[in-house]
Scaffold this motif. Structure first.
Motif, PDB file in Angstrom:
ATOM      1  N   ILE A  60       0.846  -1.191   0.000  1.00  0.00           N
ATOM      2  CA  ILE A  60       0.000   0.000   0.000  1.00  0.00           C
ATOM      3  C   ILE A  60       0.884   1.244   0.000  1.00  0.00           C
ATOM      4  O   ILE A  60       1.791   1.374   0.829  1.00  0.00           O
ATOM      5  N   ASP A  61       0.633   2.146  -0.942  1.00  0.00           N
ATOM      6  CA  ASP A  61       1.324   3.429  -0.992  1.00  0.00           C
ATOM      7  C   ASP A  61       0.318   4.520  -0.657  1.00  0.00           C
ATOM      8  O   ASP A  61      -0.572   4.825  -1.459  1.00  0.00           O
ATOM      9  N   PHE A  62       0.448   5.106   0.534  1.00  0.00           N
ATOM     10  CA  PHE A  62      -0.466   6.147   0.980  1.00  0.00           C
ATOM     11  C   PHE A  62      -0.028   7.495   0.407  1.00  0.00           C
ATOM     12  O   PHE A  62       0.795   8.206   0.994  1.00  0.00           O
ATOM     13  N   GLY A  63      -0.556   7.835  -0.758  1.00  0.00           N
ATOM     14  CA  GLY A  63      -0.244   9.113  -1.368  1.00  0.00           C
ATOM     15  C   GLY A  63      -1.099  10.230  -0.794  1.00  0.00           C
ATOM     16  O   GLY A  63      -2.038   9.993  -0.036  1.00  0.00           O
ATOM     17  N   ILE A  64      -0.777  11.458  -1.154  1.00  0.00           N
ATOM     18  CA  ILE A  64      -1.552  12.604  -0.674  1.00  0.00           C
ATOM     19  C   ILE A  64      -2.937  12.616  -1.299  1.00  0.00           C
ATOM     20  O   ILE A  64      -3.945  12.873  -0.623  1.00  0.00           O
ATOM     21  N   THR A  65      -3.015  12.306  -2.577  1.00  0.00           N
ATOM     22  CA  THR A  65      -4.283  12.337  -3.303  1.00  0.00           C
ATOM     23  C   THR A  65      -4.865  10.945  -3.499  1.00  0.00           C
ATOM     24  O   THR A  65      -6.046  10.716  -3.252  1.00  0.00           O
ATOM     25  N   ASN A  66      -4.025  10.022  -3.959  1.00  0.00           N
ATOM     26  CA  ASN A  66      -4.472   8.646  -4.223  1.00  0.00           C
ATOM     27  C   ASN A  66      -3.677   7.655  -3.389  1.00  0.00           C
ATOM     28  O   ASN A  66      -2.490   7.849  -3.134  1.00  0.00           O
TER      29      ASN A  66
ATOM     30  N   PHE B  36      -3.376  -4.374  -9.559  1.00  0.00           N
ATOM     31  CA  PHE B  36      -3.274  -3.014  -9.061  1.00  0.00           C
ATOM     32  C   PHE B  36      -4.650  -2.402  -8.811  1.00  0.00           C
ATOM     33  O   PHE B  36      -5.621  -2.672  -9.532  1.00  0.00           O
ATOM     34  N   PHE B  37      -4.704  -1.556  -7.782  1.00  0.00           N
ATOM     35  CA  PHE B  37      -5.926  -0.848  -7.425  1.00  0.00           C
ATOM     36  C   PHE B  37      -5.549   0.565  -6.988  1.00  0.00           C
ATOM     37  O   PHE B  37      -4.416   0.824  -6.583  1.00  0.00           O
ATOM     38  N   SER B  38      -6.515   1.472  -7.058  1.00  0.00           N
ATOM     39  CA  SER B  38      -6.296   2.829  -6.595  1.00  0.00           C
ATOM     40  C   SER B  38      -7.595   3.389  -6.035  1.00  0.00           C
ATOM     41  O   SER B  38      -8.681   3.093  -6.560  1.00  0.00           O
ATOM     42  N   MET B  39      -7.480   4.183  -4.981  1.00  0.00           N
ATOM     43  CA  MET B  39      -8.653   4.801  -4.374  1.00  0.00           C
ATOM     44  C   MET B  39      -8.242   6.132  -3.740  1.00  0.00           C
ATOM     45  O   MET B  39      -7.058   6.358  -3.480  1.00  0.00           O
ATOM     46  N   PRO B  40      -9.204   7.033  -3.505  1.00  0.00           N
ATOM     47  CA  PRO B  40      -8.871   8.318  -2.888  1.00  0.00           C
ATOM     48  C   PRO B  40      -8.268   8.119  -1.504  1.00  0.00           C
ATOM     49  O   PRO B  40      -8.686   7.240  -0.750  1.00  0.00           O
ATOM     50  N   SER B  41      -7.279   8.920  -1.174  1.00  0.00           N
ATOM     51  CA  SER B  41      -6.552   8.757   0.088  1.00  0.00           C
ATOM     52  C   SER B  41      -7.337   9.253   1.293  1.00  0.00           C
ATOM     53  O   SER B  41      -8.136  10.198   1.208  1.00  0.00           O
TER      54      SER B  41
END
Length: 270
Positions: free
Chosen positions: A5-11, A24-29
């Motif tokens: 898991i990469d906790f980005g500022i935006t995603n 791979f998956f992506s969701m709002p942070s």
């Protein structure tokens, strides 16, 4: 199965490794805490009992506990994750390289002799695009801004070298002399032209910091990670800026997941 898991500022980006097969998956942070990890597991539809290890990077992931519901939780520095992600995506072995990770802001990583170093970053990236677009155009949608930009012409807003002189050294007439400078004489502009100018400025800044840092280490190829580098207008502006220094930008598939891929590879390598 390993979950990174990469906790980005935006995603927040998520990668699953199951017998070296990636998903791979992506969701709002949200805040990097156990409640959000619960949401992530539900989103990717994985039972915790199927997971042997969780790897985290980015955000405030260093504040998480050492385990999550009985599963070991390993914390990886974002610098190392970006470095390993670059090596995996671009199939690099031991040679030196420079990577720009283009997210909400932009980070620059240098690799030398197996070591990754953070050599500087800039507070310009996707967050800049969203913020300026919201303030000026009342829209923070990157997709909408890009659609507008592709119909616009930044030359109506930016002052170019050719507006002042024919050329200056290596700078040809189409190179920007000053972003948004033509607006000092008018408050009338189209959304299309403004969108193009905003995206172009971000690309120019990223490209400039790229070639300046690469030049310090005598490197001519710059590798790109991050979702902002997928944007066709930003990417073109990066490439145009790199041309001024006779440098090449490299843009491989799946680079938007580069950091989380790197977190997985670091664990798999060890």
């Amino acid at each position: 199965m390993i979950v990174a898991i990469d906790f980005g500022i935006t995603n927040t980006d998520v990668a699953l490794s199951d017998n070296s097969q990636y998903k791979f998956f992506s969701m709002p942070s949200k805040n990097a805490n156990e409640s959000f990890i619960d949401e992530i597991m539900s989103f990717i539809d994985i039972d915790i009992t199927e997971i042997s290890q969780i790897v985290v990077t980015g955000g405030k992931s260093n504040e998480l506990n050492e385990s999550f519901k009985g599963v070991n939780l390993t914390k990886i520095s974002e610098t190392d994750a970006i470095g390993y992600g670059t090596k995996e995506i671009y199939k690099i072995e031991n040679e030196p390289f420079i990577t720009l990770s283009c997210g909400t802001g932009t980070a620059c990583i240098h690799h030398q002799d197996g070591q990754f170093s953070y050599i500087g970053g800039i507070a310009v990236g996707g967050g800049t695009i969203s913020g300026l677009s919201k303030a000026i155009l009342d829209s923070s949608s990157l997709e909408e801004i890009t659609d507008l930009a592709l119909k616009g012409n930044r030359k109506n807003i930016d002052l170019l070298i050719g507006d002042v002189v024919y050329e200056i050294g290596i700078l040809n007439s189409n190179v920007t002399a000053s972003n948004f400078a033509k607006l000092k004489n008018t408050n009338i502009f189209s959304k299309e032209d403004m969108s193009h100018s905003i995206l172009n400025m971000v690309g120019e800044i990223i490209g400039t910091i790229g070639y300046l840092n690469a030049g310090l280490f005598g490197i001519n190829n710059i590798h790109f990670l991050g979702r902002v580098s997928l944007n066709k207008v930003v990417k073109n502006s990066i490439l145009e800026r790199l041309k001024l220094a006779n440098m090449k930008g490299l843009f491989e598939d799946n680079r938007e997941y580069g950091t989380v891929i790197g977190a997985l590879k670091l664990i798999e390598t060890k």
